[in-house]
Scaffold this active site. Structure first.
Site, PDB file in Angstrom:
ATOM      1  N   CYS A 294       1.205  -1.769  -0.022  1.00 28.45           N
ATOM      2  CA  CYS A 294       0.130   0.374  -0.053  1.00 28.45           C
ATOM      3  C   CYS A 294       0.826   1.109  -0.334  1.00 28.45           C
ATOM      4  O   CYS A 294       0.437   2.820   0.152  1.00 28.45           O
ATOM      5  CB  CYS A 294      -0.928  -0.122   1.169  1.00 28.45           C
ATOM      6  SG  CYS A 294      -2.095  -1.408   1.051  1.00 28.45           S
TER       7      CYS A 294
ATOM      8  N   HIS B 113      -9.291   4.778  -1.940  1.00 26.67           N
ATOM      9  CA  HIS B 113      -7.101   4.419  -1.266  1.00 26.67           C
ATOM     10  C   HIS B 113      -6.725   3.665  -2.985  1.00 26.67           C
ATOM     11  O   HIS B 113      -6.901   1.802  -2.994  1.00 26.67           O
ATOM     12  CB  HIS B 113      -7.213   3.081  -0.309  1.00 26.67           C
ATOM     13  CG  HIS B 113      -5.834   2.476  -0.535  1.00 26.67           C
ATOM     14  ND1 HIS B 113      -4.840   3.155  -0.463  1.00 26.67           N
ATOM     15  CD2 HIS B 113      -5.627   1.608   0.731  1.00 26.67           C
ATOM     16  CE1 HIS B 113      -4.654   2.849  -0.399  1.00 26.67           C
ATOM     17  NE2 HIS B 113      -4.368   1.668   0.138  1.00 26.67           N
TER      18      HIS B 113
END
Lengths: 397, 86, 378
Positions: free
Chosen positions: A85, A338
């Protein structure tokens, strides 16, 4: 430690960021064209004038061809990076180093992810073939492990913790409501957040960041050349990245109330940037609020709150838009969304807007502080990678 | 690093969660971080457990189970269950 | 002297009350409850759990020379299932492991093979019994496992129950069968089974008691078990044994666990039998097998823990029928929008199970629990 940083040697001179959300009508190619076109225009540069590219994507493409094909690049170097991430931040970091080294004059970092096309709920990864003993928990389950451990350690009862987590989600939605590019552009009441269907442990659906499509891009040049492109360059003060030994799941010393990787990377970044009191010196912080307990723990790991006190600070509004230190003024992963590879650059995009006083008026931070922080995390509690950057509106004295 | 058999040791729940998103024939998946008596930690699933009653400090013992069955391939490994007999 | 050296059982945690089936389907209610393997259990995992209990009861340093795994519901064909049990029990790699799978009769067959062995031998009997919804097999069946180490006794591993005599009669007839891959068995009319089994039981029991030099009323414990309930009842009625010698078949608490049931019931007797007690185990499956044991003085010091009664007492009996059907995949429910878990790959699994300590196999019985490792910081 031989981490010297590249303080004030490079600067961001242009940025672009697509709206994040469900882009059913756009491909990965469309998204990178949108973000890079905006970044190029913002710096007043033609694509042919960019010397090299770094593309971050976790799973929306492989190799530099993912960027060179849609941009019709003329035999330029394009690196494709992945660091879970923190992928977008990793693209930015490597692009900065390439300029600082003198290898290139003008480079671009691009991040992109198109998660919605998978059809799955939440994030999925394809691990390499294994022996079957790896524990396959979903991301919300792994991060929800923080909540009971934090409660136990600091004597926070279940309802208090629910209130704290709810307030983090409420705050980030409130900020996102002021952001036209955010995935969720609306406030959500604490009652709705707190009563949302449970996903993992204490976490409801509103404690989770948005599964999203999007892209963001940054133009980077040497600091001394920055004013050729813009009157308001954003200087890179610090870049720190660490990969932990990933032994939390087998180390009884690890107590699931902290990310040591974040502590290490922030300390390194503060040293590079000359920051002594981040809570007092930063104008804003964009942090990796993948799930609400993550943001809670990050407030302590990043040095914004003393150990065991972040939950009280959250309830007191310390990190609200008009609080002592605004955290995730753009809505964060929670509300902005995200799209993995784009998120690190999206955080920088908010610093770009805020430190240049170009954010929409209703969320423009008006104090006279000149520094912004981005924090990007990949992995899970006890086994993660962490990135911290500090950027500033002015070169150092 | 050396191998030590842990299957016959008891452990204590250090933290835990209920994963309601993970596919399972018996949802929710109950996952816990376990600390073994005498040292050693393992992050894995609890089974034969009342999901709503799990708490930090619970005593558990290991049991040999199926982690998953996909396309007929049975993934056998260890889970933990609440210490109940004896 | 050859006989039982150690034993252990496993009864899964969950019980389905027969009244829950009746309530869901509107059928007449049966009494009691049946044991149900959870969704993360199969005959191999239950065999491991029973095997762990039996191995705990065996003195350190006594390793079985072979494992015989019997079940009518094997996890795999072609591939041996006993090897997973072998590695999970951390047995030495020179302990052989073989399956005896497919039929209920293989349970008593594994037991007999272990009793005939010249060295300690582990017979593991495990079964998971499911039929069509609302049917007799679903209602009367049960899931469990039993592990029995047999062999000639020694100072460190004394015989707990000596094999006094045995007899076997084999017959080929169609009273119950299941085509490979089918979810349920087909059973011929019950009355036919009763007709077919009664004379076989009588013949085998007569032969065994004669060889044991005793009479039916000399038995302290008589176990008669088999998948054909009417045949079992007929054999008991004709046995001539004292009524108080007839052993509880656990139908009210566990159900008929098929291949595992002879081992489970024998274990339940060993849990309490007095020294010198004479025990007959009669198994009616495609013929009749009789094993006659005499409990020794050593038994009282080596009973299994948990006992069968403890396993039964430690379960919970509030499993709802919908969940039971889901676990058996009779009720296929929509799951979350998530990808399937990733199956283990062959080669990495092989690397892991060989142990990372680098020691040569035979002296390193650590392979399986090694998959559950203690971290020793360097």
């Amino acid at each position: 430690m031989g981490s010297h940083g590249i303080r004030d040697r490079v600067a961001i001179v242009g940025m672009g960021c697509t709206p994040f959300g469900e882009h059913w009508d756009k491909s990965v190619d469309d998204l990178v064209i949108d973000s890079t076109t905006e970044a190029l225009a913002s710096a007043g540069v033609a694509v042919d004038d960019v010397d090299a590219f770094w593309l971050g994507t976790m799973g929306s493409g492989v190799s530099g061809l993912t960027l060179s094909r849609p941009l019709h690049l003329d035999y330029k170097p394009v690196s494709r990076l992945e660091n879970m991430c923190a992928t977008g931040s990793e693209a930015f970091r490597n692009a900065c180093y390439a300029v600082a080294s003198g290898a290139y004059d003008t480079v671009m970092a691009v991040g992109v992810e198109k998660l919605k096309d998978s059809g799955f709920s939440g994030l999925t990864m394809s691990p390499p073939p294994g022996d079957g003993t790896a524990v396959e928990l979903t991301a919300p389950a792994m991060f929800s492990l923080l909540a009971p451990a934090y409660r136990e350690k600091y004597g926070v009862d279940e309802q208090e913790m629910k209130d704290v987590l709810t307030r983090i989600a409420w705050k980030n939605h409130k900020n996102g409501a002021l952001n036209p590019r955010a995935q969720f552009k609306r406030e959500v009441s604490k009652e709705v957040i707190c009563n949302s269907p449970l996903i993992a442990g204490q976490l409801g659906i509103f404690d989770c960041s948005g599964v999203s499509d999007g892209s963001a891009a940054a133009m980077i040049v040497r600091a001394e050349d920055a004013h050729e492109y813009t009157d308001k360059p954003i200087y890179v003060k610090a870049l720190s990245f660490v990969a932990g030994p990933a032994n939390g799941p087998i180390d009884p010393e690890y107590d699931y109330t902290s990310f040591e990787e974040v502590v290490r990377s922030s300390q390194d970044a503060y040293a590079q940037a000359g920051i002594e009191d981040p809570r007092a010196e930063l104008a804003l912080a964009e942090v990796h609020d993948c799930f609400t307990p993550t943001e809670l723990v990050l407030m302590e790991d990043l040095g914004f709150a003393e150990r065991g006190t972040a939950w009280k600070e959250v309830l007191a509004g310390t990190f609200d838009l008009d609080g002592e230190l605004a955290v995730n003024p753009d809505g964060g992963l929670k509300s902005f969304g995200h799209p993995i590879g784009a998120s690190g650059l999206r955080m920088l995009f908010e610093c770009w807007l805020q430190l240049r006083h170009e954010a929409p008026a209703e969320r423009q931070i008006t104090n006279d502080k000149k520094l912004g922080l981005t924090h990007n995390l990949g992995g899970a509690p006890g086994e993660c990678v962490s990135f911290v950057s500090v950027v500033g509106a002015e070169p150092s004295d | 690093m050396e191998d030590e058999p842990l299957a016959d040791l008891e452990a204590t729940v250090a933290t835990f969660t209920l994963d309601r998103l993970a596919p399972s024939l018996n949802p929710p998946v109950v996952a816990a971080v376990l600390d073994f008596e005498g040292g050693g930690r393992y992050q894995g699933e609890l089974t034969d457990v009342d999901a709503d009653s799990v708490a930090i400090g619970d005593r558990v013992e290991m049991t040999f189970r199926l982690i998953s069955t996909v396309n007929g391939v049975r993934n056998y490994f260890w889970k933990a269950r609440p210490k109940r007999e004896g | 002297m050859s006989g039982v050296l150690s034993y252990g059982t496993y009864v899964p945690y969950y019980r389905l009350q027969r009244s829950a089936i009746a309530a869901a389907l509107g059928t007449p209610s049966g009494k009691g409850s049946r044991a149900v393997a959870s969704s993360d259990e199969d005959t191999t995992t239950m065999a491991v759990e029973a095997g762990r209990v039996a191995m705990r009861g065996l003195a350190d340093g006594v390793a079985p020379g072979a494992v015989y795994f019997a079940t009518a519901d094997p996890a795999y064909l072609d591939k041996t299932n006993a090897t997973a049990i072998h590695v999970a029990l951390a047995l030495p790699d020179d302990t052989a492991a073989y399956d005896m799978v497919g039929s209920v009769r293989s349970g008593v067959g594994a037991l007999r093979a272990a009793l005939d062995a010249k060295q300690p031998t582990l017979a593991v009997l495990s079964d998971l019994r499911t039929g069509l919804a609302g049917g007799n097999d679903e209602r009367d069946g049960g899931d469990a496992a039993a592990a029995i180490v047999c062999g000639p006794g020694s100072d460190e591993a004394p015989v707990l129950a000596e094999l006094v005599a045995s007899a076997s009669v084999t017959a080929e007839f169609m009273d119950r069968w299941r085509v490979p891959g089918a979810r349920s068995s087909t059973v011929w009319e019950e009355r036919f089974g009763g007709h077919a089994y009664a004379p076989l039981a009588e013949q085998a029991l007569t032969d065994a008691l004669k060889a044991a030099d005793t009479t039916p009323d000399g038995l302290d414990h008589l176990i008669v078990t088999g998948p054909q309930a009417r045949g079992v009842r007929a054999a008991l009625a004709k046995s001539g044994a004292r009524p108080e010698a007839v052993v509880d078949d656990l139908s009210a608490t566990v159900g008929n666990t098929g291949t595992a049931h002879p081992g489970l019931l024998l274990s339940s007797v060993l849990d309490a039998a007095e020294p010198g007690a004479l025990i007959a185990l009669v198994v009616l499956a495609d013929g009749a097998d009789v094993l006659v044991f005499r409990a020794t003085d050593a038994l009282a010091q080596h009973r299994a823990s948990p006992s069968v009664a403890q396993w039964i007492a430690s379960g919970r009996d509030d499993l709802d029928y919908q969940r039971f059907l889901t676990w058996r995949e009779s009720l296929v429910r929509e799951g979350p929008r998530r990808p399937d878990p990733v199956s283990p790959a062959g080669p990495p699994r092989c690397v892991e199970s060989s142990g990372s300590s680098g020691s040569s196999g035979a002296a390193a019985p650590s392979a399986a629990p090694a998959t559950c490792r203690r971290h020793v910081s360097a």
